[in-house]
Design a protein around this motif. Structure first.
Motif, PDB file in Angstrom:
ATOM      1  N   HIS A 158    -126.953  43.849   7.970  1.00  0.00           N
ATOM      2  CA  HIS A 158    -126.111  44.580   7.251  1.00  0.00           C
ATOM      3  C   HIS A 158    -124.660  44.397   8.450  1.00  0.00           C
ATOM      4  CE1 HIS A 158    -127.240  43.186   3.349  1.00  0.00           C
ATOM      5  NE2 HIS A 158    -128.236  44.367   3.774  1.00  0.00           N
ATOM      6  N   ALA A 159    -123.370  44.234   8.869  1.00  0.00           N
ATOM      7  CA  ALA A 159    -122.394  44.474   9.669  1.00  0.00           C
ATOM      8  C   ALA A 159    -120.716  44.551   8.734  1.00  0.00           C
ATOM      9  CB  ALA A 159    -122.037  43.840  10.269  1.00  0.00           C
ATOM     10  N   ILE A 160    -120.412  46.101   8.635  1.00  0.00           N
ATOM     11  CA  ILE A 160    -119.650  46.458   8.140  1.00  0.00           C
ATOM     12  C   ILE A 160    -118.348  46.391   8.922  1.00  0.00           C
ATOM     13  CG2 ILE A 160    -120.694  47.192   5.578  1.00  0.00           C
ATOM     14  CD1 ILE A 160    -120.449  50.307   6.983  1.00  0.00           C
ATOM     15  N   ASP A 161    -117.013  47.424   8.367  1.00  0.00           N
ATOM     16  CA  ASP A 161    -116.272  47.363   9.009  1.00  0.00           C
ATOM     17  C   ASP A 161    -115.374  46.570  10.273  1.00  0.00           C
ATOM     18  OD1 ASP A 161    -114.322  49.472   9.784  1.00  0.00           O
ATOM     19  OD2 ASP A 161    -115.721  50.778  10.342  1.00  0.00           O
ATOM     20  N   PHE A 162    -114.766  45.938   9.487  1.00  0.00           N
ATOM     21  CA  PHE A 162    -113.946  44.234  10.472  1.00  0.00           C
ATOM     22  C   PHE A 162    -112.435  45.320  10.416  1.00  0.00           C
ATOM     23  CE2 PHE A 162    -117.576  42.169  11.208  1.00  0.00           C
ATOM     24  CZ  PHE A 162    -118.257  42.491  10.772  1.00  0.00           C
ATOM     25  N   ASP A 163    -112.119  46.453  10.552  1.00  0.00           N
ATOM     26  CA  ASP A 163    -110.216  46.751  10.414  1.00  0.00           C
ATOM     27  C   ASP A 163    -110.175  46.626  11.548  1.00  0.00           C
ATOM     28  OD1 ASP A 163    -110.802  48.872  11.262  1.00  0.00           O
ATOM     29  OD2 ASP A 163    -110.491  49.872   9.214  1.00  0.00           O
ATOM     30  N   ALA A 164    -110.842  46.889  12.356  1.00  0.00           N
ATOM     31  CA  ALA A 164    -110.368  46.866  13.851  1.00  0.00           C
ATOM     32  C   ALA A 164    -110.874  45.601  14.925  1.00  0.00           C
ATOM     33  CB  ALA A 164    -110.615  48.616  14.553  1.00  0.00           C
ATOM     34  N   CYS A 165    -110.877  44.700  14.788  1.00  0.00           N
ATOM     35  CA  CYS A 165    -110.479  43.924  15.265  1.00  0.00           C
ATOM     36  C   CYS A 165    -109.174  43.090  15.202  1.00  0.00           C
ATOM     37  CB  CYS A 165    -111.138  42.497  14.043  1.00  0.00           C
ATOM     38  SG  CYS A 165    -112.620  42.876  13.468  1.00  0.00           S
ATOM     39  N   LEU A 166    -109.282  42.661  16.821  1.00  0.00           N
ATOM     40  CA  LEU A 166    -108.432  41.955  17.540  1.00  0.00           C
ATOM     41  C   LEU A 166    -107.277  40.786  17.842  1.00  0.00           C
ATOM     42  CD1 LEU A 166    -107.707  44.663  20.932  1.00  0.00           C
ATOM     43  CD2 LEU A 166    -107.370  45.302  18.532  1.00  0.00           C
ATOM     44  N   TYR A 167    -107.970  40.171  17.126  1.00  0.00           N
ATOM     45  CA  TYR A 167    -107.946  38.554  16.901  1.00  0.00           C
ATOM     46  C   TYR A 167    -106.541  37.939  15.736  1.00  0.00           C
ATOM     47  CZ  TYR A 167    -109.093  38.317  11.345  1.00  0.00           C
ATOM     48  OH  TYR A 167    -109.231  38.861  10.306  1.00  0.00           O
ATOM     49  N   PHE A 168    -107.041  38.726  14.898  1.00  0.00           N
ATOM     50  CA  PHE A 168    -105.326  38.798  13.865  1.00  0.00           C
ATOM     51  C   PHE A 168    -104.208  38.643  15.246  1.00  0.00           C
ATOM     52  CE2 PHE A 168    -101.974  39.579  11.383  1.00  0.00           C
ATOM     53  CZ  PHE A 168    -102.456  38.489   9.952  1.00  0.00           C
ATOM     54  N   ASP A 169    -103.608  39.886  15.927  1.00  0.00           N
ATOM     55  CA  ASP A 169    -102.731  40.014  17.269  1.00  0.00           C
ATOM     56  C   ASP A 169    -102.317  38.967  17.646  1.00  0.00           C
ATOM     57  OD1 ASP A 169    -102.133  42.098  14.965  1.00  0.00           O
ATOM     58  OD2 ASP A 169    -102.789  43.762  16.583  1.00  0.00           O
ATOM     59  N   ARG A 170    -103.803  38.503  18.561  1.00  0.00           N
ATOM     60  CA  ARG A 170    -103.971  37.998  19.577  1.00  0.00           C
ATOM     61  C   ARG A 170    -103.507  36.335  19.051  1.00  0.00           C
ATOM     62  NH1 ARG A 170    -109.236  38.558  23.224  1.00  0.00           N
ATOM     63  NH2 ARG A 170    -108.782  40.054  24.354  1.00  0.00           N
TER      64      ARG A 170
END
Ligand code: ADP
Ligand code: MG
Length: 249
Positions: A158-170
């Motif tokens: 299971h993959a967790i922890d997606f608060d440091a993704c840069l897609y949003f700022d980009r």
């Protein structure tokens, strides 16, 4: 404003805090809601703030559509004045800063954190989908030193922890990458020879944003329509960068 219910979303309310994940950087905690379900609660009063919750909520939805094994998530209400139950004074202060809407990530029972060296050939199919999601999301928080992967029953990843993704700022800045690649620090960077290439529906972020607490939108600093348009443009760019991508349906 901050306590208005998310539009279109089924409200959930925290009734009990059972334990703090004190080894984790943002100190999430295990909570029970009115309907008896368990969630890992990521707190608005932690470092990434409500903007981080919005980024993680949307990221988990994108990741699921791209086929990655991720938990479901929903906004959960932590009622104002919620009493001290567990943890240190410092944690209680964070709880008080978090009264209102937080992110509930569906708790997966009986899991263990996975170290990079424990990943094997049997994990290849799951890792491919996780790589694809992290590529789209530009997730900079899956290094070898902390893969943010859990192993559950029957060995499932299971993959967790997606608060440091840069897609949003980009997306909001209109910075569309010439090609989508994994961040240089990513656990899987340079190991994946083929990414499946699924397309996404550019209209979906608008429907997800309708379920988001207004306080999270306020923290993003843009109108819902501007965020939806920016994400739709980002999705179209993703779809266009690989002509033989197949539609997720
Ligand atoms: N969905 C989940 N099911 C079970 N345990 C989880 C789940 N999400 C997080 N955890 C536990 O909480 C810890 C911290 O979660 P994580 O999302 O990595 O927070 P942080 O952003 O603080 O690193 C994990 O290491 C794991 O022990
Ligand atoms: Mg983590």
């Amino acid at each position: 404003m901050a306590l208005l219910e998310p539009r279109g979303g089924e409200a959930g309310t925290v009734v009990e805090i059972l334990r703090v994940f004190s080894h984790a950087s943002t100190r999430p905690c295990l909570v029970r809601t009115t309907d008896g379900r368990l969630y890992v609660l990521k707190l608005a009063g932690a470092g990434p703030g409500p903007r981080g919750l919005l980024i993680e909520y949307l990221a988990l939805r994108f990741a699921k559509l791209l086929g990655a094994p991720v938990p479901d998530a929903k906004p959960l209400l932590l009622p104002h004045g919620f009493p001290w139950m567990v943890g240190t004074d410092e944690f209680d202060e964070m709880i008080q800063r978090s009264f209102g809407w937080n992110l509930g990530v569906g708790f997966i029972p009986d899991t263990e954190p996975v170290a990079a060296v424990d990943l094997g050939l049997d994990d290849t199919a799951s890792l491919l989908t996780i790589a694809e999601a992290d590529c789209f999301l530009h997730n900079v928080d899956r290094p070898r030193s902390n893969p943010n992967l859990l192993r559950g029953v029957c060995g499932k990843l299971h993959a967790i922890d997606f608060d440091a993704c840069l897609y949003f700022d980009r997306a909001l800045a209109g910075r569309l990458p010439a090609s989508f690649t994994l961040p240089g620090t990513h656990l899987l960077e340079g190991t994946m020879t083929r990414i499946e290439g699924k397309t996404l529906d550019p209209d979906l972020p608008a429907s997800w944003l309708a379920e988001v607490p207004p306080a999270w939108i306020d923290a993003a600093g843009r109108e819902v329509s501007a965020i939806a348009n920016a994400l739709a443009t980002y999705v179209r760019h993703w779809n266009a960068t690989c002509p033989d991508r197949t539609h997720t349906g």
